[in-house]
Design an enzyme around this catalytic site. Sequence first.
Site, PDB file in Angstrom:
ATOM      1  CE  LYS A  80      -1.808   0.137  -0.158  1.00 58.56           C
ATOM      2  NZ  LYS A  80      -2.021  -1.161  -0.842  1.00 58.56           N
ATOM      3  CB  SER A 156      -0.499  -3.582   1.687  1.00 64.59           C
ATOM      4  OG  SER A 156      -0.833  -3.268   0.344  1.00 64.59           O
ATOM      5  CB  SER A 180      -3.153  -5.150  -1.115  1.00 64.19           C
ATOM      6  OG  SER A 180      -2.012  -5.845  -0.677  1.00 64.19           O
TER       7      SER A 180
END
Length: 464
Positions: A80, A156, A180
């Site tokens: 990420k 996310s 997330s």
Amino acid sequence: MSIDVFAPAHKIAAQVRDGEVTAETVAEIFLARIARVNSVVNAFTDVTAQRALEQARGIDTARAAGKMLGPLAGVPFAAKNLFDIAGLPTKAGSKINRERAPAARDAVLIERLTAAGAVLLGGLNMGEYAYDFTGENAHDGPCRNPHDSARMAGGSSSGSGSATAAGLAPLSLGSDTNGSIRVPSSLCGIFGLKPTYGRLPRTRSFPFCDSLDHLGPFARDVTDLAMAYDLMQGGDAHDPACTQRPAEPVLPSLSQGTDGLRIAVAGGYFSTDGMPEAQAAVAAVAQGLGATRTLDLEGAGIARAAAFLITNSESAAFHLERLRQRADDFDPETRDRFLAGAMLPAAWYVQAQRARRWFHDEMMRVFEGVDLIIAPATPCPAPFVGQKTLELRGETVPLRPNLGLFTQPISCIGLPVAAVPVFGTGLPIGVQIIAAPWREDLCLRAAFALQQAGVCEARAPVLG
């Protein structure tokens, strides 16, 4: 020799160690797949091709010299884009952070996987500043679900879930503040692990809400998930939340099964009435683990409210100067939540922390009589990209916050959770397997048993 991009990471590593395939060939195959498929799913924001090939060649050279290779030798992974990646600005899904100087050094968790032989392919799409459950990034575009590109990947850690589900990286790293890791795992149909708060160091990753932020892995296979987790364990003095608790490897215990474990299904707040896919998934996991007892986890709704207030307050304080100077450069939805948080009275934050402690203590009493708790991960399978509302228990509610309906109370008190995928007749949906603090081993033992029984598995999507 070619390889299967959906093969488990530990099998790819074995092929590299045995000389059946070179690490460079593995890297080339995955880089070619990214070039072909990423335009569909939009999971990668940065591809570190040169770095990946150089590292892979180094692994091949080491093997040719007779050196011992790491447990993840030649296994591709991605992170990420809130993780520092040397040579890249740490975007955290934002426009503003693109102007940052390139990171001088990788995040600690990337360093640890790299030391084990894993090969970094790049940085992954995410919700802006991690304040998102949808994966719809205003600056990089929405990340899409590999099982249906018209649908969300979840956020996310959207790119992490999408890339691993799509066969672009066998392993990926994400973060989980309110859900997330578990929401993308659920919507994309893969395994994810949110460890105990303070278990894995967050050093050199961009924060969202310090007292709630966790980091953890995604994988298509439970053995891979456990292996990656074990290799990343260990304290780090630069993360004050990360304890110096000794590493407690879980991989050796995976096959011990769940006989003798006291397992219950969460009821009450976690009821799936009116949520047919979630209800069926929880029932399948409960049956697979032999769980017949139901627990009403009183206070979960209060814990979720506390999580909202703590997230709003802490994240707004962290971003206050950016809000003052560059409000127009935020995604308007993210900006408005930060602004709301900046105006919360301090007394509300204090009360939220008290509620959090109360729920933590209540749950510790629950775990005196149970080892594992089964709960839904999301109220529904992946919604459509652009969808704004959700039908939930007979009401039309905003979609964005309610994708985290079942995850927020758990992360609020830092419990370890394995998210496991269930495929019914259509899209996948996830189930949470929750344990007491520091008992990731129990979560992963249950996940492994479910995978072995065929109840939970990551299926290859039909694309590219």
